[in-house]
Structure formats: C-alpha cells, structure tokens
Design an enzyme around this catalytic site. Structure first.
Site, PDB file in Angstrom:
ATOM      1  N   HIS A  21       0.834  -1.206   0.000  1.00  0.00           N
ATOM      2  CA  HIS A  21       0.000   0.000   0.000  1.00  0.00           C
ATOM      3  C   HIS A  21       0.872   1.260   0.000  1.00  0.00           C
ATOM      4  O   HIS A  21       0.639   2.180  -0.790  1.00  0.00           O
ATOM      5  CB  HIS A  21      -0.895  -0.020   1.246  1.00  0.00           C
ATOM      6  CG  HIS A  21      -1.916   1.079   1.290  1.00  0.00           C
ATOM      7  ND1 HIS A  21      -3.265   0.839   1.362  1.00  0.00           N
ATOM      8  CD2 HIS A  21      -1.795   2.431   1.275  1.00  0.00           C
ATOM      9  CE1 HIS A  21      -3.925   1.995   1.383  1.00  0.00           C
ATOM     10  NE2 HIS A  21      -3.049   2.963   1.343  1.00  0.00           N
TER      11      HIS A  21
ATOM     12  N   GLU B 138       1.623   3.886  -3.312  1.00  0.00           N
ATOM     13  CA  GLU B 138       1.242   5.294  -3.257  1.00  0.00           C
ATOM     14  C   GLU B 138       2.406   6.204  -3.620  1.00  0.00           C
ATOM     15  O   GLU B 138       2.252   7.156  -4.394  1.00  0.00           O
ATOM     16  CB  GLU B 138       0.721   5.634  -1.859  1.00  0.00           C
ATOM     17  CG  GLU B 138       0.361   7.099  -1.661  1.00  0.00           C
ATOM     18  CD  GLU B 138      -0.750   7.566  -2.578  1.00  0.00           C
ATOM     19  OE1 GLU B 138      -0.772   8.773  -2.915  1.00  0.00           O
ATOM     20  OE2 GLU B 138      -1.599   6.736  -2.958  1.00  0.00           O
TER      21      GLU B 138
ATOM     22  N   LYS C  41       3.290   5.765  -7.380  1.00  0.00           N
ATOM     23  CA  LYS C  41       2.219   6.362  -8.192  1.00  0.00           C
ATOM     24  C   LYS C  41       2.367   7.871  -8.278  1.00  0.00           C
ATOM     25  O   LYS C  41       2.243   8.472  -9.357  1.00  0.00           O
ATOM     26  CB  LYS C  41       0.854   5.991  -7.602  1.00  0.00           C
ATOM     27  CG  LYS C  41      -0.329   6.702  -8.249  1.00  0.00           C
ATOM     28  CD  LYS C  41      -1.641   6.302  -7.617  1.00  0.00           C
ATOM     29  CE  LYS C  41      -1.748   6.783  -6.182  1.00  0.00           C
ATOM     30  NZ  LYS C  41      -1.850   8.267  -6.095  1.00  0.00           N
ATOM     31  N   ASN C  42       2.657   8.502  -7.140  1.00  0.00           N
ATOM     32  CA  ASN C  42       2.827   9.950  -7.127  1.00  0.00           C
ATOM     33  C   ASN C  42       4.022  10.368  -7.976  1.00  0.00           C
ATOM     34  O   ASN C  42       3.982  11.381  -8.692  1.00  0.00           O
ATOM     35  CB  ASN C  42       3.011  10.446  -5.694  1.00  0.00           C
ATOM     36  CG  ASN C  42       1.723  10.389  -4.896  1.00  0.00           C
ATOM     37  OD1 ASN C  42       0.648  10.183  -5.444  1.00  0.00           O
ATOM     38  ND2 ASN C  42       1.830  10.559  -3.583  1.00  0.00           N
TER      39      ASN C  42
END
Length: 401
Positions: free
Chosen positions: A268, A272, A275-276
């Site tokens: 998780h 994140e 992805k950013n």
C-alpha cells in the site's frame, strides 16, 4: 505536542457519549431525527465501553503468540477470539462516540452517519456473541468477524465523501488545510481503523490454509524489494491507463533480504509513493524534448529500521505546498469522489483510492502503526525524495489514538 491531539480526542469521545445519552430514545417513543436511532440502553452500553482503556499489541506480540512452534493452534485461536470479543467493542465504542461529536457539522453528514451505523451494528453483533469457549465457538465467531470485515470495507471512501461534502459547504475563504481539528480526527480515526482491521484480518487469515513463511497476514520472510517490485507493477499499470505510457522504475537493494512485516501494508505504502512519482514525472516532462528519467527506489537495511527511498525528477513541490500533502482531500489528480458518490460503492484498496487525496496521509499512518514513519522532502524545480522508515524489530506497540 502529542498530548494535545490525544486530549482533544478524549474530549470528543466523552462529549459524543454524552450526546448519545442525551439524544437516546426510550422504548416505545418516537424517534424523529434523520439519523439511526439509539435506544437508551444501547447509548449506555456504548458510553460504558467508550470509557474503557484499549489494549495495545505489537507485531512481536502477534508473532510470539502464534509462532511456528505452536503445539495447539486451536487453543490459541480460542484465546485470540475471546480477546477480540472483549477488545473490539471497546475500540468500536470509542469511534461511535467520537463520530457523534465532530466539529463543523460533520457528524450530521449522511455519509458519516452511515459509517457510524456500520460501527454500531458491529458493536451490537459483538456484544450479543457469547463467550468463546471452544473451537466450534471460535469458528462461529470467525464467521462474525468476516461479516464485520466485509461490512466495513467501504469506510474510507464513504468518509471521504462526507469530508468532500463538508469541503463544499465551507464558507468562502475557508480551506480544508486550516481545519486542523478535522485532520486530527481523521488521523486518529484511520489509525484506529488500521488497528481494528489488522486484528480482525489476522484472526481470519489464521483460519485459512497455511502459507509458507506466513503467520496470518504477517510474512516472516517479507522481501521489501519483491514487494516494491509488485507495487511498482501496479502503479505503472495505472499510469499506463491514464497517460498511455509510464516512466521506468529502477529498484536498488538486496532481493534476498527479508524481515517480518505485513506485505499488504508495505505494498500500500510503496504503491502510493511510486504512483505519485510517476504522475509527477509524466506531468513535468509532458512537453519536454527529453525523455523522462527513471524513478528510483532504494531499499537500505539498518540495525533498527528498513528504509525505502523513492525519488523522482518531477519538478518537486514548493515549500508552501509541503504541509498540504499531509491534509486529506489534497490532490493534484482528478478526484473520483463525485462519480463514487453517484455509484454509491467503493473499495479502500490503494488502486481504488488513487485521486482521493488520502494516499499520503494514510500511508504515513500505516508506517507509524508498527513504529515506522514517512517523510517527504521536495526540491522545488527538480524533484522529490520520500523516505519510508519501517521498524525492523517489531517491538513497538500500536499507537492507539
């Protein structure tokens, strides 16, 4: 500084419990409010449990209790079930009471009331379940836990819709990043949710067919490099769908290094961060004559911590914007909340939550849950470095909010 949020939370819980008692109806009376009605008996029971202390556990506690050398897993599961039967109502009561006493009219939002109703139903189900005395009782209790786990699956997106409704109703000139008490509540609420789902998920997983090197949800040989590569693959797939292409990601670290951790939590967080980075670099190099450089993921082993550094060259963030990245609903991507509100459904997987503006704040809570942390250090005009610290020792107790 840490004492202030804790004190504020206790005030919200105490105040919420009093409001439940004040607004409770007697049997046979007419309940006219739009919210789910609370009987006086239920309100008293929630108030009683909301006054009790919760029991914190650590990763090491879980591993020790359900070690590979366990001679009688069924007996241990009975003990675990009885612990959860007593512990979970306390944790749920704290949240039910707090949800009753939120600032800026947040408690009155239909989405928040819906979340409170889920917590209340789960509280009632647990309170009505008899003592767990043997393996057959444990099996029935585990079925109940699966129902609760499923019931609460949409808590994050539903709360996000409630917060979005609050944001729309704010007076002109007031922004979400200035509502410190709301963000303080959300931090404590989501940290509590991580703990509740960890305890429930661990017990459920222990009833499933055993997996090599796993004790429930916990991998005793979790490879940060392997988990990172899996998360990168998922993040690049989302980037490809949105942009038609995705920058490369280079991973540095020993793939053979392992430690005890929850792979789903780690996935998780890394998802994140990557992805950013991918989105930042795609946006930054959209009209550039040069190709976007690779995002770099570095895994380093320390004596106490495992550190994962995720670096991009996506232009960075201004100093004024750094504080906003930790506020809920802050996002530079298109938010899916309006579409989700229309659909009425949503999952709280990391991929599904992309664009909510919840990714970084919740990732930091996941890191802190087992004693780690997440830091983001931008260099405006160049890029951003994120440092994910994971406690290697597993001896940190849950930071119960």
């Amino acid at each position: 500084m840490a004492a202030a949020p804790a004190a504020n939370r206790l005030k919200r819980v105490a105040g919420g419990a009093q409001r439940l008692l004040k607004n409770a109806f007697e049997p046979g009376s007419v309940e006219s409010s739009g919210k789910e009605p609370f009987s006086r008996e239920l309100a008293k029971e929630i108030d009683h449990f909301a006054r009790q202390r919760r029991t914190s556990v650590s990763l090491k506690d879980i591993l020790t209790h359900f070690s590979k050398d366990s001679t009688d897993l069924k007996k241990q599961l009975v003990v675990s079930a009885e612990f959860l039967r007593n512990e979970l109502p306390v944790r749920l009561a704290h949240r039910i009471a707090e949800l009753e006493n939120l600032p800026y009219g947040l408690s009155g939002k239909p989405q928040v009331a819906k979340v409170q109703s889920w917590y209340t139903k789960s509280f009632q189900d647990l309170r009505s379940f008899p003592a767990v005395k043997d393996a057959s009782d444990d099996v029935a209790f585990t079925d109940l836990l699966q129902d609760i786990h499923h019931r609460h699956r949409n808590v994050v997106p539903t709360m996000a819709m409630g917060i979005a409704a609050l944001k729309r109703d704010l007076p002109s000139g007031m922004s979400m990043d200035r509502l410190y008490d709301v963000h303080e509540f959300l931090d404590s609420f989501y940290m509590s949710r991580i703990g509740i789902r960890m305890l429930i998920g661990q017990h459920i997983e222990l009833h499933r067919p055993p997996r090599e090197n796993y004790i429930g949800m916990i991998s005793t040989n979790c490879s940060p490099v392997q988990v990172a590569e899996d998360a990168i693959q998922d993040a690049r797939a989302i980037c490809m769908r949105q942009y038609g292409h995705a920058p490369d990601v280079t991973v540095y670290g020993d793939p053979n290094f392992t430690f005890a951790y929850v792979p789903s939590h780690l996935n998780h967080m890394v998802f994140e961060l990557v992805k950013n980075c991918l989105r930042a670099q795609n946006d930054h190099y959209e009209d550039a004559d040069v190709e976007s450089p690779p995002v770099r993921v570095i895994v380093a082993e320390g004596n106490e911590d495992i550190t994962i550094k995720v670096s991009d060259e996506g232009g960075g963030i201004s100093r004024a914007g750094v504080s906003k990245i930790w506020t809920y609903l802050y996002t530079t991507a298109t938010s899916p909340l309006e579409l989700l509100d229309q659909a009425g459904e949503g999952e709280d997987t990391p991929a599904a939550l992309a664009g909510y503006g919840y990714g970084l704040p919740i990732s930091r809570l996941y890191a802190r849950y087992f004693g780690g942390d997440l830091q983001v250090i931008p260099m405006e005009g160049y890029g951003t470095d994120a440092y994910l610290h994971l406690n290697r020792l597993g001896n940190t107790q849950e930071p119960l909010p």
